[in-house]
Design an enzyme around this catalytic site. Structure first.
Site, PDB file in Angstrom:
ATOM      1  CG  HIS A  72      -2.055  -0.910   6.264  1.00 51.04           C
ATOM      2  ND1 HIS A  72      -3.095  -0.509   5.654  1.00 51.04           N
ATOM      3  CD2 HIS A  72      -1.744  -1.658   4.923  1.00 51.04           C
ATOM      4  CE1 HIS A  72      -3.548  -0.744   4.509  1.00 51.04           C
ATOM      5  NE2 HIS A  72      -2.249  -1.678   4.130  1.00 51.04           N
ATOM      6  CG  ASP A 121      -1.999   0.871   1.206  1.00 52.99           C
ATOM      7  OD1 ASP A 121      -1.619   2.443   1.087  1.00 52.99           O
ATOM      8  OD2 ASP A 121      -2.870   0.794   1.133  1.00 52.99           O
TER       9      ASP A 121
END
Length: 218
Positions: A105, A51
């Site tokens: 995350h 990401d």
């Protein structure tokens, strides 16, 4: 759709950004690039998500050369992924890192996709371990209030599972057999506050592994 001319402007801007960054770095520290080019001696391997909002070095405020990094969708450690395993072996056996950090995350798109029954294409094959993890913890996840909470909890469960996968590898276990000091950590990063949380699942020897996962010395 962006025209080729528009794409060219965007790419040229990145090159210009790089030049300004390099000039500023050299101005602040004239020996920065010569020092960086001489060697890398990181103490940490970071296995994180691809990401774009999760820049490993920036999160822990380390310069290039201080953190060895591998990233993929949803920070998975899969026994058939020669890319990840090659990075792990190089980090442990050549660079002699002392810490392997698996960091996921909250709000991970890969985790969210694995919770759905939609088809997304080639990545469906990559996400199968996450789908299996979701199935194993379905009862716990269903007891949570909303979809975002379920995604975030699966993000945590995934990080802890991948840390165990790292510790299960012959690479790590052979390092322990050699009495090499290397510890595996499970962290998760909050996009909303920029903070890392240690999930408390760590391994610094075979004693923390299930008996069935422990390998004899080679």
């Amino acid at each position: 759709m962006v025209s080729q001319a528009g794409q060219g402007v965007m790419i040229s801007q990145l090159i210009e950004n790089n030049r300004r960054w390099a000039e500023e770095r050299s101005r602040q520290d004239p020996d920065y690039f010569p020092r960086l080019s001489r060697q890398q001696a990181p103490e940490y391997l970071w296995i994180g998500c691809a990401d774009s909002r999760v820049p490993a070095n920036e999160i822990v405020n380390l310069d290039p050369g201080e953190l060895f990094v591998h990233r993929n969708v949803a920070n998975l450690v899969v026994s058939s992924d020669l890319n990840c395993l090659s990075v792990l072996q190089f980090a442990v056996e050549v660079l002699k890192v002392r810490h392997v950090i698996v960091c996921g995350h909250y709000g991970c798109g890969g985790v969210r996709a694995a919770m759905e029954k939609k088809q997304f294409g080639l990545i469906d094959n990559w996400l199968w371990p996450l789908r299996s993890l979701h199935a194993r913890h379905q009862e716990e996840l269903q007891n949570l209030n909303n979809e975002d909470a379920r995604v975030d909890r699966l993000c945590e469960l995934n990080v802890m599972s991948q840390a165990l996968n790292v510790a299960r590898t012959p690479i790590i276990q052979n390092a322990w057999h050699r009495r090499q000091s290397v510890k595996v950590h499970s962290w998760i990063y909050g996009l909303k506050n920029g903070l890392v949380t240690d999930l408390g699942v760590s391994f610094d020897g075979q004693e923390r592994l299930p008996e069935a996962d422990r390998l004899d010395p080679a």
